[in-house]
Design a protein around this motif. Structure first.
Motif, PDB file in Angstrom:
ATOM      1  N   GLY A   1       4.406  24.425  68.136  1.00 52.16           N
ATOM      2  CA  GLY A   1       4.879  23.095  68.485  1.00 52.16           C
ATOM      3  C   GLY A   1       6.112  23.118  69.359  1.00 52.16           C
ATOM      4  O   GLY A   1       6.238  22.316  70.294  1.00 52.16           O
ATOM      5  N   THR A   2       7.013  24.013  69.062  1.00 55.62           N
ATOM      6  CA  THR A   2       8.241  24.074  69.856  1.00 55.62           C
ATOM      7  C   THR A   2       7.904  24.364  71.311  1.00 55.62           C
ATOM      8  O   THR A   2       8.426  23.715  72.228  1.00 55.62           O
ATOM      9  CB  THR A   2       9.180  25.151  69.289  1.00 55.62           C
ATOM     10  OG1 THR A   2       9.516  24.796  67.943  1.00 55.62           O
ATOM     11  CG2 THR A   2      10.451  25.264  70.105  1.00 55.62           C
TER      12      THR A   2
ATOM     13  N   HIS B   1      11.612  15.550  66.123  1.00 54.87           N
ATOM     14  CA  HIS B   1      11.782  16.934  65.693  1.00 54.87           C
ATOM     15  C   HIS B   1      12.904  17.622  66.477  1.00 54.87           C
ATOM     16  O   HIS B   1      13.096  17.376  67.670  1.00 54.87           O
ATOM     17  CB  HIS B   1      10.474  17.694  65.892  1.00 54.87           C
ATOM     18  CG  HIS B   1      10.414  18.977  65.142  1.00 54.87           C
ATOM     19  ND1 HIS B   1      11.015  20.133  65.597  1.00 54.87           N
ATOM     20  CD2 HIS B   1       9.843  19.313  63.965  1.00 54.87           C
ATOM     21  CE1 HIS B   1      10.794  21.120  64.742  1.00 54.87           C
ATOM     22  NE2 HIS B   1      10.093  20.640  63.736  1.00 54.87           N
TER      23      HIS B   1
ATOM     24  N   TYR C   1       8.228  14.531  61.169  1.00 51.72           N
ATOM     25  CA  TYR C   1       8.143  15.605  60.174  1.00 51.72           C
ATOM     26  C   TYR C   1       8.917  15.231  58.906  1.00 51.72           C
ATOM     27  O   TYR C   1       8.394  15.368  57.793  1.00 51.72           O
ATOM     28  CB  TYR C   1       8.694  16.929  60.743  1.00 51.72           C
ATOM     29  CG  TYR C   1       8.697  17.995  59.682  1.00 51.72           C
ATOM     30  CD1 TYR C   1       7.518  18.686  59.373  1.00 51.72           C
ATOM     31  CD2 TYR C   1       9.830  18.275  58.928  1.00 51.72           C
ATOM     32  CE1 TYR C   1       7.488  19.628  58.362  1.00 51.72           C
ATOM     33  CE2 TYR C   1       9.802  19.219  57.915  1.00 51.72           C
ATOM     34  CZ  TYR C   1       8.633  19.898  57.633  1.00 51.72           C
ATOM     35  OH  TYR C   1       8.600  20.818  56.629  1.00 51.72           O
TER      36      TYR C   1
ATOM     37  N   ASP D   1       4.562  13.258  69.948  1.00 50.99           N
ATOM     38  CA  ASP D   1       4.647  14.505  69.199  1.00 50.99           C
ATOM     39  C   ASP D   1       3.771  14.370  67.949  1.00 50.99           C
ATOM     40  O   ASP D   1       4.204  13.852  66.926  1.00 50.99           O
ATOM     41  CB  ASP D   1       6.105  14.810  68.821  1.00 50.99           C
ATOM     42  CG  ASP D   1       6.208  16.099  68.004  1.00 50.99           C
ATOM     43  OD1 ASP D   1       5.173  16.799  67.864  1.00 50.99           O
ATOM     44  OD2 ASP D   1       7.306  16.400  67.502  1.00 50.99           O
TER      45      ASP D   1
ATOM     46  N   PHE E   1       2.692  17.773  64.033  1.00 51.18           N
ATOM     47  CA  PHE E   1       2.467  17.809  62.586  1.00 51.18           C
ATOM     48  C   PHE E   1       1.131  17.155  62.236  1.00 51.18           C
ATOM     49  O   PHE E   1       0.284  17.756  61.573  1.00 51.18           O
ATOM     50  CB  PHE E   1       3.633  17.082  61.899  1.00 51.18           C
ATOM     51  CG  PHE E   1       3.576  17.096  60.399  1.00 51.18           C
ATOM     52  CD1 PHE E   1       3.900  18.241  59.699  1.00 51.18           C
ATOM     53  CD2 PHE E   1       3.210  15.953  59.697  1.00 51.18           C
ATOM     54  CE1 PHE E   1       3.859  18.256  58.317  1.00 51.18           C
ATOM     55  CE2 PHE E   1       3.167  15.970  58.312  1.00 51.18           C
ATOM     56  CZ  PHE E   1       3.493  17.118  57.615  1.00 51.18           C
TER      57      PHE E   1
ATOM     58  N   ASP F   1      -0.338  20.805  66.725  1.00 52.62           N
ATOM     59  CA  ASP F   1      -0.286  22.202  66.288  1.00 52.62           C
ATOM     60  C   ASP F   1      -1.553  22.563  65.519  1.00 52.62           C
ATOM     61  O   ASP F   1      -1.857  21.947  64.489  1.00 52.62           O
ATOM     62  CB  ASP F   1       0.919  22.430  65.373  1.00 52.62           C
ATOM     63  CG  ASP F   1       2.235  22.344  66.115  1.00 52.62           C
ATOM     64  OD1 ASP F   1       2.201  22.239  67.365  1.00 52.62           O
ATOM     65  OD2 ASP F   1       3.288  22.379  65.452  1.00 52.62           O
TER      66      ASP F   1
ATOM     67  N   HIS G   1      -1.837  25.393  64.039  1.00 53.55           N
ATOM     68  CA  HIS G   1      -1.401  26.151  62.855  1.00 53.55           C
ATOM     69  C   HIS G   1      -0.811  25.249  61.769  1.00 53.55           C
ATOM     70  O   HIS G   1      -0.231  25.736  60.809  1.00 53.55           O
ATOM     71  CB  HIS G   1      -0.461  27.309  63.227  1.00 53.55           C
ATOM     72  CG  HIS G   1       0.819  26.919  63.921  1.00 53.55           C
ATOM     73  ND1 HIS G   1       1.459  27.764  64.797  1.00 53.55           N
ATOM     74  CD2 HIS G   1       1.577  25.808  63.872  1.00 53.55           C
ATOM     75  CE1 HIS G   1       2.567  27.195  65.243  1.00 53.55           C
ATOM     76  NE2 HIS G   1       2.659  26.012  64.682  1.00 53.55           N
ATOM     77  N   LYS G   2      -0.971  23.951  61.928  1.00 51.69           N
ATOM     78  CA  LYS G   2      -0.632  23.025  60.836  1.00 51.69           C
ATOM     79  C   LYS G   2      -1.961  22.512  60.251  1.00 51.69           C
ATOM     80  O   LYS G   2      -2.678  23.262  59.630  1.00 51.69           O
ATOM     81  CB  LYS G   2       0.318  21.945  61.330  1.00 51.69           C
ATOM     82  CG  LYS G   2       1.722  22.562  61.561  1.00 51.69           C
ATOM     83  CD  LYS G   2       2.755  21.609  62.069  1.00 51.69           C
ATOM     84  CE  LYS G   2       4.082  22.350  62.262  1.00 51.69           C
ATOM     85  NZ  LYS G   2       5.002  21.590  63.122  1.00 51.69           N
TER      86      LYS G   2
HETATM   87  C1  LIG Z   1       6.292  21.618  63.228  1.00 52.33           C
HETATM   88  C2  LIG Z   1       6.701  20.554  64.177  1.00 52.33           C
HETATM   89  C3  LIG Z   1       7.214  20.866  65.453  1.00 52.33           C
HETATM   90  C4  LIG Z   1       7.570  22.269  65.864  1.00 52.33           C
HETATM   91  O1  LIG Z   1       6.509  23.121  65.739  1.00 52.33           O
HETATM   92  P1  LIG Z   1       6.627  24.710  65.511  1.00 52.33           P
HETATM   93  O2  LIG Z   1       5.201  25.083  65.474  1.00 52.33           O
HETATM   94  O3  LIG Z   1       7.364  24.942  64.237  1.00 52.33           O
HETATM   95  O4  LIG Z   1       7.345  25.292  66.688  1.00 52.33           O
HETATM   96  C5  LIG Z   1       7.442  19.817  66.311  1.00 52.33           C
HETATM   97  N1  LIG Z   1       7.239  18.546  65.937  1.00 52.33           N
HETATM   98  C6  LIG Z   1       6.795  18.217  64.713  1.00 52.33           C
HETATM   99  C7  LIG Z   1       6.596  16.777  64.354  1.00 52.33           C
HETATM  100  C8  LIG Z   1       6.517  19.215  63.793  1.00 52.33           C
HETATM  101  O5  LIG Z   1       6.104  18.905  62.558  1.00 52.33           O
END
Ligand SMILES: *Cc1c(COP(=O)(O)O)cnc(C)c1O
Length: 489
Positions: free
Chosen positions: A105-106, A135, A183, A208, A211, A242, A244-245
Motif C-alpha cells: 500500500g505504501t 494513512h 485504517y 485509498d 485496506f 492491497d 496482501h490485506k
Molecule cells: C495498510 C494501509 C496502507 C499502507 O499499506 P502497506 O501495505 O502497509 O504499505 C495504506 N492505506 C491504508 C488505508 C492501509 O490500511
C-alpha cells in the motif's frame, strides 16, 4: 543469536528447523486472535498453495516483462481483476482502467502522489490534500516526493469533511485523497462528494482502498449500506487496493489503478542516459521478485469471487459479534461505527486503555493500541478477518475478564521523575543514549521480550506530542536494528 554466514554451510533441514524455532517467538499469524498485521481467511490448504506458487516464480525478475512474459500476464490479470472489482473494465464507466502491481500500500500511495505531482511539471510547490484520518503513508509519500501536505481535520463522525476539503484545495493542489475505509477507525469517507469537488477544480482524486478495497465490494453485495467509493464515482482518478490485506495474498502485493493509461503515464520512470540498459520502471523497485505476484494470482484464482463473498460474510458476522461484545461490556464502548471490518473501541475513564490492551494480550488477544491524537482519545483497533469467525464468541468473556483485571491492576503510574524528564524533551534532544536510558527505565528489554507489557511505554508516548513520539520510536527502532554481534535478536 543466529549466524547468517557460518564458516561452514549448514544442512538445509537444520536451517529450516532454526527458522521455525525463530518463528515461534512471533505473534500467531493464524488462529483468529491477532487483530493487526496479518489477514487470515482460515482456508485449509491456501498457505500451501500460495507457497508453492511463490516458489514457481521466486527467481523471475519483474524488471523486464519482455524477458519474463509470465509475470506480465499475471500482473495484467491481477490488474484486470482489481479493476473489475472496483467498477472498471469493458462496459463500465471506466472502460480504459490501467494499473500496476506494487509491493504494498505504501508504494501504491507514493506512486499515486508521484503520478499526480509529475502530471504538473509547471507547479513548483505541489500540494496534497488529505483528511486527518488518512494513512500515514501519504505523509511518507509527501515527504519522499517533496510535496506539501495539507491535512484537513475530520468531522465528529470521523469522516473527511467535504466543505473543509474544498477550502483546502488551492492552485498548487495536485491531488486530493480520502479513504475507503480509514485504517484507524474503519469508516468510509464521503467519496462521491469529495471526488465531485476535486473534479470541479480539475484536481486528481485518489481513493485509498488499500485496506478495504477487496472486501467492501463483497460487503455491499451482502447488503451493507456503504457509499459508492470506486470508479463508478465520477471524479475518482485512481484507487489503491492491497492484495496482501483482504485478498489474503502473502505479503508484498498491492494494485494501483488509474482511470486510464494517460493518467498513469507520469507514474513511470524511464532513463536512457547511461551506458547500460534503458531503464523503464512502472513502480519504485526495479528488480523485483515474481514470487508475491504468483502467490497473489494463485490465491485469487483458488478463492474465486464466490470464495471472497463467503469470506466477507464470515468477516461481517465476526465484526457483529465483537462489536456486540464491546457494546454489552461495561468499561468499554465502540469509538467508531463498525460499518466495515474494523472494531475500534475506547475505554471509560476508570479503565486504563493501555493496561487493557496488555490484559487482552495476556489472554491471547493481540490488539493494536492507537495513541491519542488531535482531540481523539487513545483507542484499541481490531482488524477483523474471516478467521475471527471461529474465535469471536470467546472474545466477550475474555474482554470482561480483562477489564476486571485492568481495574484491579489500576492505571499505569509513570514515575514522576520520568514524566518530568519526558515533558522537557524535544525531538532534537533524543539521542541513542537517551533512548537506551529511557528504555531501561521503562523496563523494556531489547531482546526477545520486546513485545511484553507495553502499557508504560504507550502511556509515555501517549502524553508526548507527535514529533517526540516519532523521535523516540525511531531511536528505539535504531537500537533494535543493530548487527547481531550486539547480542540483540
Ligand atoms: C495498510 C494501509 C496502507 C499502507 O499499506 P502497506 O501495505 O502497509 O504499505 C495504506 N492505506 C491504508 C488505508 C492501509 O490500511
Amino acid at each position: 543469536m543466529i549466524e547468517a554466514l557460518p564458516g561452514t554451510g549448514v544442512p538445509g533441514e537444520q536451517v529450516l528447523a532454526e527458522l521455525r524455532e525463530l518463528r515461534a517467538a512471533d505473534l500467531p499469524t493464524h488462529g483468529g486472535r491477532l487483530f493487526a498485521y496479518v489477514y487470515d481467511p482460515a482456508v485449509a490448504g491456501l498457505d500451501e498453495l500460495a507457497h508453492a506458487a511463490y516458489a514457481v516464480s521466486a527467481h523471475v525478475n519483474g524488471l523486464d516483462p519482455t524477458a519474463f512474459p509470465s509475470l506480465l500476464a499475471m500482473e495484467n490479470a491481477l490488474v484486470a481483476a482489481a479493476g473489475r472489482l472496483l467498477g472498471g473494465g469493458p462496459g463500465t464507466a471506466a472502460p480504459e482502467v490501467a494499473g500496476s502491481v506494487t509491493s504494498g500500500g505504501t508504494e501504491s500511495l507514493i506512486l499515486a502522489v508521484k503520478a499526480a505531482r509529475d502530471a504538473h511539471p509547471g507547479i513548483d510547490r505541489p500540494r496534497l490534500v488529505v483528511p486527518s484520518t488518512a494513512h500515514a503513508a501519504f505523509a511518507k509519500a509527501a515527504h519522499y516526493l517533496r510535496v506539501a501536505l495539507d491535512v484537513v481535520p475530520v468531522g465528529a463522525d470521523l469522516r473527511a469533511d467535504p466543505l473543509a476539503t474544498a477550502a483546502a484545495i488551492g492552485p498548487e493542489t495536485v491531488l486530493v485523497a480520502a479513504s475507503a475505509p480509514s485504517y484507524a477507525h474503519g469508516v468510509v469517507d464521503p467519496i462521491p462528494q469529495l471526488a465531485a469537488l476535486a473534479a470541479e477544480r480539475g484536481v486528481r482524486f485518489h481513493v485509498d482502498a488499500c485496506f478495504g478495497g477487496w472486501v467492501l465490494p463483497y460487503l455491499r453485495r451482502l447488503g451493507a449500506d456503504l457509499p459508492d467509493f470506486d470508479f463508478t464515482v465520477p471524479g475518482v482518478t485512481s484507487i489503491s487496493v492491497d492484495l496482501h490485506k483482504y485478498a489474503y495474498a502473502p505479503k508484498g502485493v498491492s494494485v494501483l489503478l488509474h482511470r486510464d493509461a494517460a493518467l498513469r503515464m507520469p507514474q513511470f520512470f524511464a532513463y536512457a542516459d547511461w551506458p547500460g540498459y534503458t531503464m523503464v520502471n512502472p513502480v519504485i523497485s526495479s528488480t523485483r521478485s515474481g514470487g508475491p505476484i504468483a502467490a497473489a494470482l494463485a490465491t485469487l484464482r483458488h478463492l474465486g469471487d464466490d470464495g471472497y463473498l463467503r469470506l466477507a460474510g464470515h468477516t461481517r458476522d465476526a465484526v457483529a459479534v465483537l462489536a456486540g461484545a464491546v457494546e454489552a461490556t461495561a468499561g468499554v464502548r465502540l469509538f467508531a461505527p463498525p460499518e466495515t471490518t474494523v472494531v475500534c473501541l475506547a475505554t471509560e475513564p476508570d479503565v486504563d486503555l493501555f493496561v487493557l490492551a496488555d490484559e487482552l494480550a495476556a489472554r491471547g488477544w493481540h490488539t493494536q493500541p492507537q495513541l491519542a491524537y488531535g482531540g481523539l482519545p487513545a483507542t484499541i483497533h481490531l482488524t477483523v478477518t474471516a478467521a475471527v469467525g471461529a474465535t469471536a464468541a470467546d472474545f466477550g468473556p475474555d474482554l470482561a475478564a480483562a477489564i476486571a483485571a485492568t481495574r484491579a491492576r489500576g492505571p499505569v503510574a509513570l514515575p514522576p521523575a520520568l514524566l518530568e524528564a519526558a515533558g522537557a524533551l524535544t525531538p532534537q534532544m533524543v539521542t541513542p543514549d537517551l533512548v537506551e536510558g529511557l528504555a531501561a527505565g521503562l523496563g523494556l528489554g531489547l531482546g526477545e521480550d520486546v513485545g511484553g507489557r507495553m502499557a508504560a511505554v504507550n502511556s509515555l508516548l501517549d502524553v508526548a506530542p507527535p514529533a517526540l513520539r516519532e523521535a523516540l520510536l525511531a531511536g528505539f527502532l535504531s537500537l533494535l536494528q543493530r548487527p547481531s554481534w550486539h547480542g540483540v535478536g
